[in-house]
Every structure is written in C-alpha cells, then in structure tokens.
Design a protein around this motif. Structure first.
Motif, PDB file in Angstrom:
ATOM      1  N   LEU A   1       0.823  -1.206   0.000  1.00  0.00           N
ATOM      2  CA  LEU A   1       0.000   0.000   0.000  1.00  0.00           C
ATOM      3  C   LEU A   1       0.860   1.260   0.000  1.00  0.00           C
ATOM      4  O   LEU A   1       2.035   1.226   0.379  1.00  0.00           O
ATOM      5  CB  LEU A   1      -0.887   0.016   1.248  1.00  0.00           C
ATOM      6  CG  LEU A   1      -1.872  -1.142   1.415  1.00  0.00           C
ATOM      7  CD1 LEU A   1      -2.417  -1.164   2.836  1.00  0.00           C
ATOM      8  CD2 LEU A   1      -3.002  -1.014   0.394  1.00  0.00           C
ATOM      9  N   THR A   2       0.249   2.374  -0.372  1.00  0.00           N
ATOM     10  CA  THR A   2       0.934   3.648  -0.225  1.00  0.00           C
ATOM     11  C   THR A   2       0.990   4.078   1.235  1.00  0.00           C
ATOM     12  O   THR A   2       1.838   4.886   1.616  1.00  0.00           O
ATOM     13  CB  THR A   2       0.234   4.745  -1.039  1.00  0.00           C
ATOM     14  OG1 THR A   2      -1.131   4.855  -0.617  1.00  0.00           O
ATOM     15  CG2 THR A   2       0.277   4.425  -2.528  1.00  0.00           C
ATOM     16  N   GLY A   3       0.087   3.523   2.048  1.00  0.00           N
ATOM     17  CA  GLY A   3       0.080   3.814   3.476  1.00  0.00           C
ATOM     18  C   GLY A   3      -1.065   3.088   4.154  1.00  0.00           C
ATOM     19  O   GLY A   3      -2.052   2.698   3.515  1.00  0.00           O
TER      20      GLY A   3
ATOM     21  N   HIS B   1      -3.255   4.253   5.982  1.00  0.00           N
ATOM     22  CA  HIS B   1      -4.469   5.062   5.972  1.00  0.00           C
ATOM     23  C   HIS B   1      -5.434   4.627   4.878  1.00  0.00           C
ATOM     24  O   HIS B   1      -6.642   4.895   4.964  1.00  0.00           O
ATOM     25  CB  HIS B   1      -4.109   6.541   5.777  1.00  0.00           C
ATOM     26  CG  HIS B   1      -3.490   6.830   4.447  1.00  0.00           C
ATOM     27  ND1 HIS B   1      -2.152   6.572   4.171  1.00  0.00           N
ATOM     28  CD2 HIS B   1      -4.033   7.315   3.301  1.00  0.00           C
ATOM     29  CE1 HIS B   1      -1.912   6.911   2.913  1.00  0.00           C
ATOM     30  NE2 HIS B   1      -3.028   7.371   2.371  1.00  0.00           N
ATOM     31  N   VAL B   2      -4.939   3.964   3.841  1.00  0.00           N
ATOM     32  CA  VAL B   2      -5.804   3.494   2.757  1.00  0.00           C
ATOM     33  C   VAL B   2      -6.880   2.560   3.303  1.00  0.00           C
ATOM     34  O   VAL B   2      -8.062   2.676   2.964  1.00  0.00           O
ATOM     35  CB  VAL B   2      -4.966   2.777   1.673  1.00  0.00           C
ATOM     36  CG1 VAL B   2      -5.864   2.098   0.651  1.00  0.00           C
ATOM     37  CG2 VAL B   2      -4.025   3.758   0.993  1.00  0.00           C
TER      38      VAL B   2
ATOM     39  N   ALA C   1      -7.562   7.291  -1.688  1.00  0.00           N
ATOM     40  CA  ALA C   1      -6.662   7.494  -0.549  1.00  0.00           C
ATOM     41  C   ALA C   1      -5.222   7.111  -0.866  1.00  0.00           C
ATOM     42  O   ALA C   1      -4.331   7.310  -0.033  1.00  0.00           O
ATOM     43  CB  ALA C   1      -7.157   6.690   0.651  1.00  0.00           C
ATOM     44  N   GLY C   2      -4.995   6.562  -2.058  1.00  0.00           N
ATOM     45  CA  GLY C   2      -3.622   6.215  -2.444  1.00  0.00           C
ATOM     46  C   GLY C   2      -3.463   4.818  -2.976  1.00  0.00           C
ATOM     47  O   GLY C   2      -2.517   4.528  -3.712  1.00  0.00           O
ATOM     48  N   GLY C   3      -4.361   3.909  -2.571  1.00  0.00           N
ATOM     49  CA  GLY C   3      -4.348   2.551  -3.098  1.00  0.00           C
ATOM     50  C   GLY C   3      -3.019   1.840  -2.951  1.00  0.00           C
ATOM     51  O   GLY C   3      -2.318   1.973  -1.943  1.00  0.00           O
ATOM     52  N   GLU C   4      -2.676   1.093  -3.971  1.00  0.00           N
ATOM     53  CA  GLU C   4      -1.400   0.380  -3.990  1.00  0.00           C
ATOM     54  C   GLU C   4      -0.250   1.320  -4.312  1.00  0.00           C
ATOM     55  O   GLU C   4      -0.441   2.386  -4.900  1.00  0.00           O
ATOM     56  CB  GLU C   4      -1.431  -0.727  -5.036  1.00  0.00           C
ATOM     57  CG  GLU C   4      -2.294  -1.909  -4.689  1.00  0.00           C
ATOM     58  CD  GLU C   4      -2.085  -3.049  -5.665  1.00  0.00           C
ATOM     59  OE1 GLU C   4      -0.920  -3.300  -6.053  1.00  0.00           O
ATOM     60  OE2 GLU C   4      -3.077  -3.690  -6.035  1.00  0.00           O
ATOM     61  N   ALA C   5       0.941   0.856  -3.978  1.00  0.00           N
ATOM     62  CA  ALA C   5       2.131   1.650  -4.274  1.00  0.00           C
ATOM     63  C   ALA C   5       2.445   1.657  -5.770  1.00  0.00           C
ATOM     64  O   ALA C   5       3.119   2.559  -6.257  1.00  0.00           O
ATOM     65  CB  ALA C   5       3.323   1.111  -3.489  1.00  0.00           C
TER      66      ALA C   5
END
Length: 225
Positions: free
Chosen positions: A120-122, A124-125, A154-158
């Motif tokens: 994840l990107t974080g 928080h996702v 919210a950013g999803g996967e990296a």
C-alpha cells in the motif's frame, strides 16, 4: 499488490467482496463467498485453498470466523506469507496478516466488514476503506465498489493496478454478482464499476430465468417469443 473489502449487508444478509490487484485475474484466486455462510479474501502470495477451507469450517456451524481462520492457517506451513479476511453470515469478522506480508500492509475490521491490503501507499488506505463502507448505503455491490474507489482515492497500492473483481451472494447458492476485469492497463476499478452498471438492470432477469423461466422476460434474440 492487493487491497480488498469483505462485507455483509445487515438489511438483506447478502455477503460480498471487492478486490483489486497489480496481478492478473485477481478474482480467480482471492474472492470467495458462499450464500448463508460467509465471505473470505485470501491474498498476498495467495493460497486460494484457504478460501474454500475457511468457508467449509464456517458452514459446519462449529467455528467462529477467528477459529476457522486459525484452523485453516494452522495447516499452512507458509501462513506468515498470507493475508486473510473473513465475515460470516452473522456479520462476525476475523483477519490475519502474516509477518512476511509484502510492503506496507494493514487490515482493519469495521461494522460487518474487513478491509485489508499489502504493498500500500500507506495504512491510511485501509482506514479510509472501512470508513467508506460503514458510511455507505444502498445495495451491497455498490457499497463495495464505493469502498474500493475510496481506497484508490486514498492512495491505493504503491504501484499500478491491473485487475479487479466483485462477487456477491444472496438467497440462492450461486453468486448473484460475479464480475471481473482480469487485465486492464488503466483503471480496472473504474472498468468494474462500468461493468456493474451494465449488469445491475439485468440482475433480476437472470435470477428469474433460473428460478422460473416461464416468468422470464424475452431474451431478445431471433426466434425468441
């Protein structure tokens, strides 16, 4: 590589999952649901067998989601590579993220739902996904898709996402929704949403055709009366 939401509709009792991944055909490996029993996501270096095993244990009536999770993972020598989420027909939840889960990983249980992801990107996702599911209303399929869009926002996967799937079970033994985007260069979640919007107006017709063909609408093909 993957993020998902499993959930139950308190009003209808429907159970469902939406999932997306950077890998091809995520719906073929990670999404498991059985009417009147439960729903399971098995992801992160996926062992598809865990889905069926956990549902079998829930169906026997002697296992809570946590007990079914523990029993299935206890028989897997590579369990620390797995990420599993469960919601049963009563809305009870369980989840597991092994210490070998990839990248930034997280799992959170909410009200009759569990969201989880890896790479994840974080973290928080996943928090955003649970909040979205709990606050959403309407059909379960649409709540699940809204939750996936919230995770993506919210950013999803990296990295890039390439496949997505949506599965919902209700009163019949087969899935009433089973839609997949097995590979897309861009926006598989958006493509899955488009697929759902095309399928939704026809969903009841397909149930009627299965359960009472004499009452079914015409098929709209040559020779159909």
């Amino acid at each position: 590589m993957t993020f998902s939401i499993v959930g139950r509709c308190a009003k209808t009792g429907q159970l469902g999952i939406a999932v997306s991944s950077s890998s091809i055909a995520v719906g073929a490996r990670c999404a498991w649901a059985r009417a009147g029993v439960g729903v399971v996501a098995t992801q992160n270096v996926t062992l598809p067998a865990l889905g069926a095993q956990i549902l079998d244990l829930l169906q026997d009536g002697r296992h809570t989601p946590a007990a079914a999770r523990d029993h299935a993972l206890g028989a897997d020598r590579w369990s620390e590579y797995r990420q599993v989420t469960v919601v049963d027909s009563q809305g009870r939840t369980a989840f597991f993220s092994g210490k070998e889960a990839l990248g930034i990983h997280h799992a959170v249980a909410g009200e009759q739902c569990v969201a989880a992801g890896n790479m994840l990107t974080g973290k928080h996702v996943i928090d955003a996904m649970v909040q979205a599911f709990e606050q959403a209303s309407g059909m379960l399929a649409e709540r699940l898709l809204l939750t996936m869009r919230a995770g993506l926002a919210a950013g999803g996967e990296a990295g890039p996402v390439h496949s997505a799937a949506l599965k919902v079970v209700g009163d019949v033994i087969w899935p009433i929704v089973d839609l997949r985007v097995d590979w897309a260069d861009e926006d598989p979640i958006g493509q899955l949403d488009t697929l759902w919007k095309a399928y939704r107006p026809q969903m009841q017709d397909y149930l009627t055709r299965a359960l009472n063909p004499s009452a079914a609408p015409s098929y709209g093909v040559p020779g159909d009366e």
